[in-house]
Write a protein that holds these residues in place. Sequence first.
Motif, PDB file in Angstrom:
ATOM      1  N   UNK A 278     -22.894   6.574  19.306  1.00  0.00           N
ATOM      2  CA  UNK A 278     -22.464   6.422  17.919  1.00  0.00           C
ATOM      3  C   UNK A 278     -22.520   4.964  17.485  1.00  0.00           C
ATOM      4  N   UNK A 279     -22.027   4.057  18.337  1.00  0.00           N
ATOM      5  CA  UNK A 279     -22.067   2.626  18.017  1.00  0.00           C
ATOM      6  C   UNK A 279     -23.506   2.141  17.876  1.00  0.00           C
ATOM      7  N   UNK A 285     -28.414   0.965  11.945  1.00  0.00           N
ATOM      8  CA  UNK A 285     -28.379   1.054  10.481  1.00  0.00           C
ATOM      9  C   UNK A 285     -28.046  -0.301   9.879  1.00  0.00           C
ATOM     10  N   UNK A 286     -27.064  -0.975  10.475  1.00  0.00           N
ATOM     11  CA  UNK A 286     -26.693  -2.311   9.999  1.00  0.00           C
ATOM     12  C   UNK A 286     -27.837  -3.307  10.183  1.00  0.00           C
ATOM     13  N   UNK A 287     -28.578  -3.190  11.293  1.00  0.00           N
ATOM     14  CA  UNK A 287     -29.727  -4.073  11.538  1.00  0.00           C
ATOM     15  C   UNK A 287     -30.772  -3.891  10.444  1.00  0.00           C
ATOM     16  N   UNK A 288     -31.060  -2.644  10.079  1.00  0.00           N
ATOM     17  CA  UNK A 288     -32.042  -2.381   9.012  1.00  0.00           C
ATOM     18  C   UNK A 288     -31.570  -3.000   7.700  1.00  0.00           C
ATOM     19  N   UNK A 456     -19.776  -6.492   9.931  1.00  0.00           N
ATOM     20  CA  UNK A 456     -19.740  -5.126  10.459  1.00  0.00           C
ATOM     21  C   UNK A 456     -20.451  -5.039  11.807  1.00  0.00           C
ATOM     22  N   UNK A 457     -21.552  -5.774  11.976  1.00  0.00           N
ATOM     23  CA  UNK A 457     -22.257  -5.788  13.259  1.00  0.00           C
ATOM     24  C   UNK A 457     -21.372  -6.376  14.352  1.00  0.00           C
ATOM     25  N   UNK A 458     -20.646  -7.423  14.033  1.00  0.00           N
ATOM     26  CA  UNK A 458     -19.689  -8.007  14.976  1.00  0.00           C
ATOM     27  C   UNK A 458     -18.639  -6.976  15.368  1.00  0.00           C
ATOM     28  N   UNK A 459     -18.126  -6.250  14.372  1.00  0.00           N
ATOM     29  CA  UNK A 459     -17.079  -5.269  14.641  1.00  0.00           C
ATOM     30  C   UNK A 459     -17.574  -4.162  15.569  1.00  0.00           C
ATOM     31  N   UNK A 460     -18.812  -3.715  15.367  1.00  0.00           N
ATOM     32  CA  UNK A 460     -19.368  -2.642  16.182  1.00  0.00           C
ATOM     33  C   UNK A 460     -19.535  -3.080  17.631  1.00  0.00           C
ATOM     34  N   UNK A 461     -20.077  -4.274  17.853  1.00  0.00           N
ATOM     35  CA  UNK A 461     -20.340  -4.733  19.219  1.00  0.00           C
ATOM     36  C   UNK A 461     -19.095  -5.293  19.892  1.00  0.00           C
TER      37      UNK A 461
END
Length: 478
Positions: A278-279, A285-288, A456-461
Amino acid sequence: MPAVKYLSVLNPAEVSWSVAYVCLAWLAQLGNGAIQTITGPMQPYLAYNLRTDTQTINLVWTLGFSGFLLGSLFTSNVFTKYLTTSHKKLSFMSLAHLLTGVSTLMMPFMANLPMLLLCRFVQFLSYGVFLTSDSILLVFTLGPEKSRPFINALHFFISIGFLLGTFLVQPFLPASSDKVCLSQTQNNKEYNTINKTLEEGQVALHDQDTVEADPVIPILHGVQSIAWPFIISGVWCILIAAGFLVLSRMTSFSMPQFYDENINTKHKDTGLEKLPRKNKQIFLILVVIFFALSGGIIRVFQSMSMTFALCGPLQLESHRAALTDSFYSSGMCFGRLASIFLSTVLLPSTLLAVCMLACLLGTILLIFLAPIFHISLYTGVAIMGFFLSWQFGTGFSWTSQHMNITGRLSSVFFIGLGVGSLSSPPLAGWLFILSPMNVIYAVAVMVTAQVVTVGAMWAVTRGFKCCILSRDKLNDCV
């Protein structure tokens, strides 16, 4: 240096191949950078030749990056799966760069807008093929960690091409820009009416005095002066394409491989900080989104910097207006040089956080001071260029920390980059016609959206890492 450490474990044939490939790839990226930059300053004059306005001529970026997107998608699906030898890979890249050179040569000689757009489409189709191939091959041969400085070096040489392109156009810029600016700021009907009146006046002058009025775009060695930057950079690409073909036939050289096979195998993920399913999906999606915004901002500067300086609030003369591109490209050049060394000591996530804070500051400078002082415009675009230059290589490396990107997944970056790049120039052209400052406001909105995306990318990783650490501590307690 990471390069020296890596080369020390290769045999002589692999060292020879690596050195030859990296040198050729960097020279090729000089050409790829130049072909993009020369279009920006020459864009108002191409529009003048074709009797069109800013919004319409900006379609060269839309069609170009439509081709780039298709080229990248195609390459990501065939490069490692079907091109299984060094000879096939390098021949493929040689053909792509040859097409880039030929289409660049043809661009200034297109007689109408559809033909110009078709030529631009082919130019960027082949550019997308080459850039994707180069990025995949670096990770394929060096691995996800050691390829980081090389990925940033790749984009550093593109930025040097950007910079050289801005100097290449300077000797060939027409002196007069009044009629050119008129064609960029009036709607088609108004401009055609005014242009017809001016042409009738020139014909009358010619009939009376038998002296032809000076052309807006002078003739140099039998062709319009604006054609020469395209000719020079096109020939450069053709020559480098021949170099790749020669390397592909060097049987005494051997291509190194970080991965054992050209197809996905389980051991390829060894050492990666794998995210839960899921992550991983959220992160992609955030990368795109991040790359779409990045491509959009970069193409706004490439397509509109010259036009904004020439026909915007400052109304600079053509050579001073072209310096806007030079400062922007200089910023990108030095920024990518700095990122090569910073990528060896800082994590990609940290680099992106610093990058976004600096881009916010640069945008504020452009909004409040660029319409008043040309020095502020130069400084603002240089700051933006410096920190925007970090984004592609750093985002690419950040993603490679968490997943294998040598196969189809490599297209994720170029899909995002292509979508942003093909959509933002026409939007910027339309906004410019309404008000030149709208272009800067659009950049501010995109930079703000990028800040949110990186957060948001920081939060995911980081959230995933915190969960792992908490679980480990709990296990220790038990």
